[in-house]
Design a protein around this motif. Structure first.
Motif, PDB file in Angstrom:
ATOM      1  N   VAL A  40      54.711  80.480 -11.952  1.00 23.10           N
ATOM      2  CA  VAL A  40      54.842  81.874 -12.145  1.00 23.10           C
ATOM      3  C   VAL A  40      56.481  82.545 -11.632  1.00 23.10           C
ATOM      4  O   VAL A  40      56.679  83.607 -11.697  1.00 23.10           O
ATOM      5  N   SER A  41      57.285  81.477 -11.463  1.00 26.89           N
ATOM      6  CA  SER A  41      58.506  81.735 -11.064  1.00 26.89           C
ATOM      7  C   SER A  41      59.238  82.568 -12.094  1.00 26.89           C
ATOM      8  O   SER A  41      59.917  83.428 -11.783  1.00 26.89           O
ATOM      9  N   SER A  42      59.282  82.030 -13.350  1.00 24.79           N
ATOM     10  CA  SER A  42      59.965  82.514 -14.480  1.00 24.79           C
ATOM     11  C   SER A  42      59.248  84.045 -14.715  1.00 24.79           C
ATOM     12  O   SER A  42      59.959  85.104 -14.770  1.00 24.79           O
ATOM     13  N   LEU A  43      57.955  84.214 -14.649  1.00 24.99           N
ATOM     14  CA  LEU A  43      57.337  85.319 -14.703  1.00 24.99           C
ATOM     15  C   LEU A  43      57.638  86.385 -13.674  1.00 24.99           C
ATOM     16  O   LEU A  43      57.948  87.601 -13.724  1.00 24.99           O
ATOM     17  N   THR A  44      57.461  85.758 -12.501  1.00 20.62           N
ATOM     18  CA  THR A  44      57.960  86.688 -11.312  1.00 20.62           C
ATOM     19  C   THR A  44      59.156  87.428 -11.263  1.00 20.62           C
ATOM     20  O   THR A  44      59.399  88.592 -11.221  1.00 20.62           O
ATOM     21  N   PHE A  45      60.156  86.507 -11.709  1.00 20.28           N
ATOM     22  CA  PHE A  45      61.418  87.062 -11.759  1.00 20.28           C
ATOM     23  C   PHE A  45      61.765  88.349 -12.910  1.00 20.28           C
ATOM     24  O   PHE A  45      62.221  88.955 -12.585  1.00 20.28           O
ATOM     25  N   VAL A  46      60.952  87.789 -14.064  1.00 12.25           N
ATOM     26  CA  VAL A  46      60.977  88.843 -15.191  1.00 12.25           C
ATOM     27  C   VAL A  46      60.396  90.191 -14.734  1.00 12.25           C
ATOM     28  O   VAL A  46      60.973  91.142 -14.965  1.00 12.25           O
ATOM     29  N   LEU A  47      59.234  89.928 -14.105  1.00 13.99           N
ATOM     30  CA  LEU A  47      58.515  91.092 -13.901  1.00 13.99           C
ATOM     31  C   LEU A  47      58.946  91.922 -12.806  1.00 13.99           C
ATOM     32  O   LEU A  47      59.171  93.317 -12.739  1.00 13.99           O
ATOM     33  N   VAL A  48      59.753  91.236 -11.895  1.00 13.26           N
ATOM     34  CA  VAL A  48      60.394  92.092 -10.601  1.00 13.26           C
ATOM     35  C   VAL A  48      61.857  92.747 -11.257  1.00 13.26           C
ATOM     36  O   VAL A  48      62.071  93.895 -10.989  1.00 13.26           O
ATOM     37  N   THR A  49      62.452  92.003 -11.904  1.00 11.30           N
ATOM     38  CA  THR A  49      63.903  92.536 -12.303  1.00 11.30           C
ATOM     39  C   THR A  49      63.839  93.218 -13.573  1.00 11.30           C
ATOM     40  O   THR A  49      64.830  94.014 -13.901  1.00 11.30           O
ATOM     41  N   GLY A  50      63.008  92.879 -14.468  1.00 13.08           N
ATOM     42  CA  GLY A  50      62.936  93.472 -15.866  1.00 13.08           C
ATOM     43  C   GLY A  50      63.819  92.833 -16.791  1.00 13.08           C
ATOM     44  O   GLY A  50      64.421  93.344 -18.003  1.00 13.08           O
ATOM     45  N   VAL A  51      64.732  91.657 -16.341  1.00 12.45           N
ATOM     46  CA  VAL A  51      65.366  90.916 -17.169  1.00 12.45           C
ATOM     47  C   VAL A  51      64.968  89.797 -17.907  1.00 12.45           C
ATOM     48  O   VAL A  51      64.985  88.721 -17.268  1.00 12.45           O
ATOM     49  N   ARG A  52      64.616  90.024 -19.331  1.00 12.15           N
ATOM     50  CA  ARG A  52      63.784  88.919 -20.066  1.00 12.15           C
ATOM     51  C   ARG A  52      64.605  88.096 -20.263  1.00 12.15           C
ATOM     52  O   ARG A  52      64.391  86.701 -20.551  1.00 12.15           O
ATOM     53  N   GLY A  53      65.801  88.245 -20.720  1.00  9.11           N
ATOM     54  CA  GLY A  53      66.720  87.229 -21.453  1.00  9.11           C
ATOM     55  C   GLY A  53      67.386  86.084 -20.443  1.00  9.11           C
ATOM     56  O   GLY A  53      67.519  85.096 -20.865  1.00  9.11           O
ATOM     57  N   LEU A  54      66.929  86.297 -19.101  1.00 12.86           N
ATOM     58  CA  LEU A  54      67.483  85.282 -18.315  1.00 12.86           C
ATOM     59  C   LEU A  54      66.105  85.013 -17.514  1.00 12.86           C
ATOM     60  O   LEU A  54      66.205  84.641 -16.254  1.00 12.86           O
ATOM     61  N   LEU A  55      65.216  84.561 -18.245  1.00  7.15           N
ATOM     62  CA  LEU A  55      63.852  83.988 -17.526  1.00  7.15           C
ATOM     63  C   LEU A  55      64.197  82.810 -16.907  1.00  7.15           C
ATOM     64  O   LEU A  55      63.482  82.697 -15.965  1.00  7.15           O
ATOM     65  N   GLY A  56      64.975  82.083 -17.234  1.00  2.00           N
ATOM     66  CA  GLY A  56      65.565  80.676 -16.497  1.00  2.00           C
ATOM     67  C   GLY A  56      65.990  80.839 -15.394  1.00  2.00           C
ATOM     68  O   GLY A  56      66.266  80.119 -14.482  1.00  2.00           O
ATOM     69  N   LEU A  57      66.677  81.948 -14.858  1.00  2.00           N
ATOM     70  CA  LEU A  57      67.262  82.311 -13.723  1.00  2.00           C
ATOM     71  C   LEU A  57      66.520  82.247 -12.252  1.00  2.00           C
ATOM     72  O   LEU A  57      67.080  81.586 -11.423  1.00  2.00           O
ATOM     73  N   GLY A  58      65.145  82.546 -12.314  1.00  2.00           N
ATOM     74  CA  GLY A  58      64.361  82.324 -11.122  1.00  2.00           C
ATOM     75  C   GLY A  58      64.163  80.894 -10.917  1.00  2.00           C
ATOM     76  O   GLY A  58      64.357  80.462  -9.749  1.00  2.00           O
ATOM     77  N   PRO A  59      63.935  79.989 -11.828  1.00  2.00           N
ATOM     78  CA  PRO A  59      63.914  78.635 -11.316  1.00  2.00           C
ATOM     79  C   PRO A  59      65.420  78.091 -11.099  1.00  2.00           C
ATOM     80  O   PRO A  59      65.226  77.099 -10.133  1.00  2.00           O
ATOM     81  N   ALA A  60      66.194  78.605 -11.710  1.00  2.00           N
ATOM     82  CA  ALA A  60      67.594  78.265 -11.434  1.00  2.00           C
ATOM     83  C   ALA A  60      67.828  78.333 -10.067  1.00  2.00           C
ATOM     84  O   ALA A  60      68.492  77.703  -9.315  1.00  2.00           O
ATOM     85  N   ILE A  61      67.605  79.586  -9.588  1.00  2.00           N
ATOM     86  CA  ILE A  61      67.923  79.879  -8.112  1.00  2.00           C
ATOM     87  C   ILE A  61      67.285  79.014  -7.398  1.00  2.00           C
ATOM     88  O   ILE A  61      67.708  78.335  -6.169  1.00  2.00           O
ATOM     89  N   PHE A  62      65.876  78.811  -7.554  1.00  2.00           N
ATOM     90  CA  PHE A  62      65.107  77.819  -6.642  1.00  2.00           C
ATOM     91  C   PHE A  62      65.684  76.432  -6.673  1.00  2.00           C
ATOM     92  O   PHE A  62      65.970  75.864  -5.676  1.00  2.00           O
ATOM     93  N   LEU A  63      65.925  75.880  -7.932  1.00  2.00           N
ATOM     94  CA  LEU A  63      66.411  74.663  -7.795  1.00  2.00           C
ATOM     95  C   LEU A  63      67.968  74.429  -7.232  1.00  2.00           C
ATOM     96  O   LEU A  63      68.212  73.419  -6.512  1.00  2.00           O
ATOM     97  N   THR A  64      68.827  75.305  -7.612  1.00  2.00           N
ATOM     98  CA  THR A  64      70.260  75.446  -6.829  1.00  2.00           C
ATOM     99  C   THR A  64      70.145  75.347  -5.402  1.00  2.00           C
ATOM    100  O   THR A  64      70.690  74.577  -4.733  1.00  2.00           O
ATOM    101  N   SER A  65      69.072  76.242  -4.879  1.00  2.00           N
ATOM    102  CA  SER A  65      69.029  76.105  -3.383  1.00  2.00           C
ATOM    103  C   SER A  65      68.525  75.068  -2.999  1.00  2.00           C
ATOM    104  O   SER A  65      68.834  74.437  -1.941  1.00  2.00           O
ATOM    105  N   SER A  66      67.604  74.444  -3.666  1.00  2.00           N
ATOM    106  CA  SER A  66      66.891  73.238  -3.477  1.00  2.00           C
ATOM    107  C   SER A  66      68.014  71.986  -3.042  1.00  2.00           C
ATOM    108  O   SER A  66      68.147  71.254  -2.310  1.00  2.00           O
ATOM    109  N   GLY A  67      68.798  72.200  -4.131  1.00  2.00           N
ATOM    110  CA  GLY A  67      69.985  71.040  -4.353  1.00  2.00           C
ATOM    111  C   GLY A  67      71.057  70.930  -3.204  1.00  2.00           C
ATOM    112  O   GLY A  67      71.399  70.352  -2.390  1.00  2.00           O
TER     113      GLY A  67
END
Length: 411
Positions: A35-62
């Motif tokens: 649900v990371s992609s859905l969580t980000f889209v539903l909270v921010t309302g930005v559908r075109g950047l649905l990959g940004l949620g996982p990207a934040i998670f992964l960048t922070s992880s690395g």
């Protein structure tokens, strides 16, 4: 040179505790994947950047993995793991808050903290490699990773009922994220019982050759025979695995129009594939060698990602994600064992952390690009792109250095 393990060392107990911590933490990561992609889209309302949620998670992880790896080499594995699971609990709680108040800042911060926790948790395999001599290292890593099989069962058991019959809205995600925070606290408790520190165990069972005064720098570590092929395989397999896994929930719900709770059996099948055969895989890698295992793992992943072109049902998607997990498992354990073989205890966290940084940043980039391609072009772009990327390193890996030591040989 192989050494005997002193019988007084609690290798088995520490292995079980680390495996249990991974199992519990894995349930949290299933929620992130689903649900990371859905969580980000539903909270921010930005559908075109649905990959940004996982990207934040992964960048922070690395980014965290690099620092955490160095801290593990300096202070030991257990203190850093404690910090990691604490960050996970806080991050999940912040994300839950974001779903109630529609706060973009809170969801970004929450994702970043959960990602940092994941980066540290992934380095548990350094602790696993510490506790076993080179000829048993792949199997020892497998023992710890096997705990995540139970996480594959725990995730759907906990989260599927929380989504059953619910509309896909932000406030429906609050309770699941709070539950994930509580689960992270269980992992935090488990690692408190891991002693002596696995790094200390590595020092006790290590070679009789004296340790160098200082750990080698990264530029020297990556030039050691066998390191670059292992890192190339790890980079491709981890980047493709995490990007496809994190975008699958969106594909299933938004493109194939299945219910939100149907995502968890798919992610559960994927996680099961990632770890169910790990005990068998560890033994096989020890016998056939690191390089053939790296190649097989990448090919299995490629076959699984290209299959996304044709399947839409939940069971068929689950089978492909199962295959993706199995392929990743083979390449991941082989790459980890190869990198551990080429490092001393004081260097291991540094190299694995650097490797994880590259993999996470690559995965973040793929999640962003894949999310955009998925929204603009469709599932085919995701499937073909992932297949090309994961298959590309096979030719390079097939040409190992003539001077590379055999599998299981120490540096």
């Amino acid at each position: 040179m192989a050494t005997d393990v002193p019988p007084s060392l609690p290798i088995r107990r520490n292995t079980v505790l680390l495996a249990a911590a991974l199992a519990v933490n894995n349930a949290v990561l299933q929620l992130v994947a689903a649900v990371s992609s859905l969580t980000f889209v539903l909270v921010t309302g930005v559908r075109g950047l649905l990959g940004l949620g996982p990207a934040i998670f992964l960048t922070s992880s690395g980014l965290t993995a690099v620092v955490a790896g160095r801290m593990m080499d300096r202070f030991g594995r257990t203190p850093v793991m404690t910090v990691g699971f604490s960050l996970g609990a806080i991050g999940c709680t912040l994300t839950a808050l974001a779903t109630r108040i529609d706060s973009t800042l809170a969801v970004i911060t929450g994702f970043a903290l959960v990602g940092a926790s994941s980066g540290i948790a992934l380095l548990i395999r350094a602790a696993a490699g510490d506790m076993y001599p080179p000829e048993r290292r792949a199997r020892g890593i497998s023992y710890v990773l096997f705990g995540s099989v139970f996480g594959a069962i725990l995730g759907p058991t906990v989260f599927s009922p929380l989504f059953a019959g619910k509309d896909v809205k932000a406030d429906a995600l609050t309770v699941p994220w709070l539950a994930a925070g509580g689960i992270a606290l269980v992992a935090l408790l488990l690692v408190q019982f891991v002693h002596p520190d696995p790094k200390r165990i590595a020092e006790l069972i290590g070679s009789h050759e004296p340790e160098p005064a200082a750990a080698a720098p990264i530029r020297e570590l990556v030039r050691r025979p066998g390191v670059i092929p292992a890192m190339a395989a790890a980079l491709a397999s981890f980047g493709v695995m995490v990007s496809v896994m994190n975008l699958t929930g969106y594909v299933v719900v938004e493109h194939h129009h299945h219910s939100q709770d149907s995502v968890f059996p798919i992610i559960g099948a994927h996680v099961f594939g990632m770890y169910a055969l790990v005990l068998v895989v560890g033994g096989l890698i020890g016998r056939v060698g690191r390089t053939p295992a790296l190649e097989v793992g990448l090919v299995v992943m490629a076959l699984s990602t290209i299959g996304l072109l044709w399947v839409e049902s939940v069971p068929a998607t689950a089978v492909l994600l199962l295959g993706l997990g199995i392929g990743w498992n083979i390449s991941f354990v082989a790459a980890t064992a190869q990198l551990a073989d080429r490092t001393r205890p004081a260097e291991r966290g540094k190299l694995l952390g650097f490797n994880d940084l590259l993999g996470a940043l690559f995965g973040a980039g793929l999640a962003l690009l894949g999310g955009y391609a998925l929204d603009a072009i469709g599932v085919g772009a995701l499937a073909i792109g992932a297949t090309v990327i994961v298959a590309a390193p096979v030719l390079m890996i097939a040409r190992p250095s003539r001077t590379a030591p055999s599998a299981g040989e120490t540096v």
